[in-house]
Motif scaffolding. Structure first.
Motif, PDB file in Angstrom:
ATOM      1  N   TYR A  29       0.811  -1.215   0.000  1.00 52.90           N
ATOM      2  CA  TYR A  29       0.000   0.000   0.000  1.00 52.90           C
ATOM      3  C   TYR A  29       0.849   1.273   0.000  1.00 52.90           C
ATOM      4  CZ  TYR A  29      -3.354  -3.549   1.356  1.00 52.90           C
ATOM      5  OH  TYR A  29      -4.117  -4.685   1.401  1.00 52.90           O
ATOM      6  N   SER A  30       2.150   1.107  -0.084  1.00 53.59           N
ATOM      7  CA  SER A  30       3.054   2.258  -0.123  1.00 53.59           C
ATOM      8  C   SER A  30       3.563   2.555  -1.527  1.00 53.59           C
ATOM      9  CB  SER A  30       4.242   2.007   0.823  1.00 53.59           C
ATOM     10  OG  SER A  30       3.791   1.842   2.149  1.00 53.59           O
ATOM     11  N   ASN A  31       3.171   1.739  -2.489  1.00 55.98           N
ATOM     12  CA  ASN A  31       3.576   1.951  -3.880  1.00 55.98           C
ATOM     13  C   ASN A  31       2.475   2.679  -4.645  1.00 55.98           C
ATOM     14  OD1 ASN A  31       5.957   0.395  -3.471  1.00 55.98           O
ATOM     15  ND2 ASN A  31       4.760  -1.484  -3.730  1.00 55.98           N
ATOM     16  N   GLU A  32       2.872   3.470  -5.671  1.00 58.02           N
ATOM     17  CA  GLU A  32       1.880   4.201  -6.457  1.00 58.02           C
ATOM     18  C   GLU A  32       0.883   3.220  -7.074  1.00 58.02           C
ATOM     19  OE1 GLU A  32       2.109   6.390 -10.646  1.00 58.02           O
ATOM     20  OE2 GLU A  32       3.008   7.614  -9.047  1.00 58.02           O
ATOM     21  N   PRO A  33      -0.413   3.485  -6.920  1.00 60.81           N
ATOM     22  CA  PRO A  33      -1.432   2.571  -7.441  1.00 60.81           C
ATOM     23  C   PRO A  33      -1.344   2.393  -8.950  1.00 60.81           C
ATOM     24  CG  PRO A  33      -2.398   4.132  -5.885  1.00 60.81           C
ATOM     25  CD  PRO A  33      -0.995   4.601  -6.155  1.00 60.81           C
ATOM     26  N   VAL A  34      -1.679   1.180  -9.393  1.00 59.72           N
ATOM     27  CA  VAL A  34      -1.611   0.823 -10.812  1.00 59.72           C
ATOM     28  C   VAL A  34      -3.001   0.431 -11.294  1.00 59.72           C
ATOM     29  CG1 VAL A  34      -0.627  -0.777 -12.497  1.00 59.72           C
ATOM     30  CG2 VAL A  34       0.783   0.041 -10.586  1.00 59.72           C
ATOM     31  N   PHE A  35      -3.380   0.906 -12.477  1.00 60.88           N
ATOM     32  CA  PHE A  35      -4.690   0.590 -13.050  1.00 60.88           C
ATOM     33  C   PHE A  35      -4.733  -0.856 -13.540  1.00 60.88           C
ATOM     34  CE2 PHE A  35      -7.330   0.126 -16.874  1.00 60.88           C
ATOM     35  CZ  PHE A  35      -8.573   0.504 -16.374  1.00 60.88           C
ATOM     36  N   THR A  36      -5.826  -1.539 -13.212  1.00 64.78           N
ATOM     37  CA  THR A  36      -6.122  -2.848 -13.800  1.00 64.78           C
ATOM     38  C   THR A  36      -7.529  -2.787 -14.375  1.00 64.78           C
ATOM     39  OG1 THR A  36      -6.920  -3.714 -11.679  1.00 64.78           O
ATOM     40  CG2 THR A  36      -4.621  -4.125 -12.228  1.00 64.78           C
ATOM     41  N   SER A  37      -7.717  -3.391 -15.517  1.00 67.02           N
ATOM     42  CA  SER A  37      -9.009  -3.307 -16.203  1.00 67.02           C
ATOM     43  C   SER A  37     -10.086  -4.057 -15.432  1.00 67.02           C
ATOM     44  CB  SER A  37      -8.899  -3.882 -17.612  1.00 67.02           C
ATOM     45  OG  SER A  37     -10.172  -3.913 -18.228  1.00 67.02           O
ATOM     46  N   PRO A  38     -11.261  -3.432 -15.226  1.00 67.46           N
ATOM     47  CA  PRO A  38     -12.359  -4.104 -14.525  1.00 67.46           C
ATOM     48  C   PRO A  38     -13.204  -5.002 -15.421  1.00 67.46           C
ATOM     49  CG  PRO A  38     -13.006  -1.873 -15.062  1.00 67.46           C
ATOM     50  CD  PRO A  38     -11.577  -2.019 -15.524  1.00 67.46           C
ATOM     51  N   GLY A  39     -12.912  -5.028 -16.720  1.00 61.74           N
ATOM     52  CA  GLY A  39     -13.728  -5.833 -17.626  1.00 61.74           C
ATOM     53  C   GLY A  39     -13.311  -5.648 -19.072  1.00 61.74           C
TER      54      GLY A  39
END
Length: 368
Positions: free
Chosen positions: A38-48
């Motif tokens: 939770y300390s790393n920059e968030p990464v996008f993952t496709s929801p569908g």
């Protein structure tokens, strides 16, 4: 408002002194390891799967009903949903209210009467409290959805068209592990909750179970239960009383960060400001600014804009009868004194999380 005395977490196990020291350090190490993600920059993952979002929402209207318009976190999400809606052709309106169930009922009546296509209950309104209205809206052909409300462990109301759970149990575990690491496994905790809000239950369960596993010497000295409508009148005085009666309390955890505006004055008046650690959840900017000035220690943030994109994405999929994501597609990110500058000065709702989600969703929707 209720005050609940909670027994020491570690009382269930009697350990030899040497063994206890070993177990405590193992728990601290385990907690530290679990926090790292939770300390790393968030990464996008496709929801569908990709889809034509403009076709799905053409000429459609959504009414979003928060549990209270006084909550800046929820109001910020709806403002951003409105902006995303303008970009794709979905009309998004907020039903402003002061947290009264009778006002939620009026919102349903308005949506049905005014020809809305979908009602979104956002973060705090249980469909069970407005069940006749959910049924009436459904019968009238208006879809009813929830977002940022259920934990994945919940069984959603069967009348709902769709729902976007968020990991409240996971949030509780993050708060517990942060507390373990930042008190060397010896925390004396005042826990502030609103048990009338259903997500509170899995959040607290996650918090307590993680303490039991990783922090046998931690103790929840007092649980302070305050209804949402009473935060402004009950939290400050309750926290002051608990701190005066329990001077060894060294961590205060208001589980929703908008509670912090009433916690900070209590700490100041009791001479505990900057001495007692405060950890919380939501990432509301004024609370992030509290980290900058030393009043709050940690805040688990979520990008409101990211939440808005995710909610609009799921709503559009629902309107087109496409598969709905299993959960809200928004990662958590820990802000503390070492990285809060990422959120801006003053802090902003959507700063510090990166912007991978914007191009990610726009590509998914066929806009780029």
């Amino acid at each position: 408002m209720t005050l609940k005395k909670v027994s020491t977490i570690g009382a269930f196990a009697l350990l030899a002194t040497a063994g206890a020291v070993h177990a405590d350090q193992a728990g601290i190490d385990r907690a530290q390891e679990r926090l790292a993600v939770y300390s790393n920059e968030p990464v996008f993952t496709s929801p569908g799967e990709p889809f034509d979002i403009k076709a799905c929402v053409a000429d459609k209207k959504m009414l979003s009903i928060p549990n209270s318009s006084a909550n800046p976190f929820l109001k910020g999400i709806i403002d951003r949903m409105r902006a995303v809606g303008e970009d794709i052709g979905l009309e998004v309106t907020e039903w402003e209210n002061q947290g009264q169930p009778s006002q939620w009922v009026q919102g349903f009546d308005f949506a049905v009467r005014d020809g809305y296509d979908v009602i979104n209950l956002i973060s705090g309104i249980s469909p069970d409290t407005v069940l006749p209205q959910v049924q009436a809206a459904t019968d009238a052909g208006v879809k009813v959805t929830t977002s940022h409300f259920y934990d994945p462990s919940f069984e959603p109301n069967e009348l709902l068209s769709s729902t976007l759970p968020v990991g409240f149990n996971e949030i509780g575990k993050i708060l517990a592990n942060w507390t373990t690491v930042n008190t060397d496994g010896k925390a004396k905790i005042a826990l502030i909750v609103s048990r009338e809000v259903p997500p509170t239950i899995p959040l607290v369960d996650g918090f307590m179970s993680e303490l039991a596993e990783n922090c046998p010497d931690c103790e929840v000295v007092q649980e302070i239960n305050v209804g949402v409508a009473e935060w402004g009148t009950k939290i400050q005085s309750s926290v002051q009383s608990v701190l005066q009666a329990n001077p060894d309390v060294d961590v205060v955890i208001p589980i929703y960060d908008s509670m912090s505006q009433f916690v900070v004055p209590a700490l100041r008046l009791t001479g505990k400001l900057g001495k007692v650690k405060v950890a919380t959840f939501n990432g509301t900017p004024f609370v992030l600014d509290y980290i900058t000035d030393g009043s709050v220690s940690m805040n688990i943030g979520e990008s409101l804009d990211w939440i808005a994109y995710s909610t609009v994405d799921a709503t559009a999929r629902d309107l087109c009868d496409l598969p709905i994501p299993e959960k809200l597609n928004v990662p958590f990110f820990i802000f503390d004194k070492d990285n809060v500058a990422l959120a801006g000065s003053p802090a902003q709702f959507d700063t510090g999380y990166g912007d991978s989600y914007v191009s990610g969703f726009r590509t998914l929707w066929g806009l780029e």
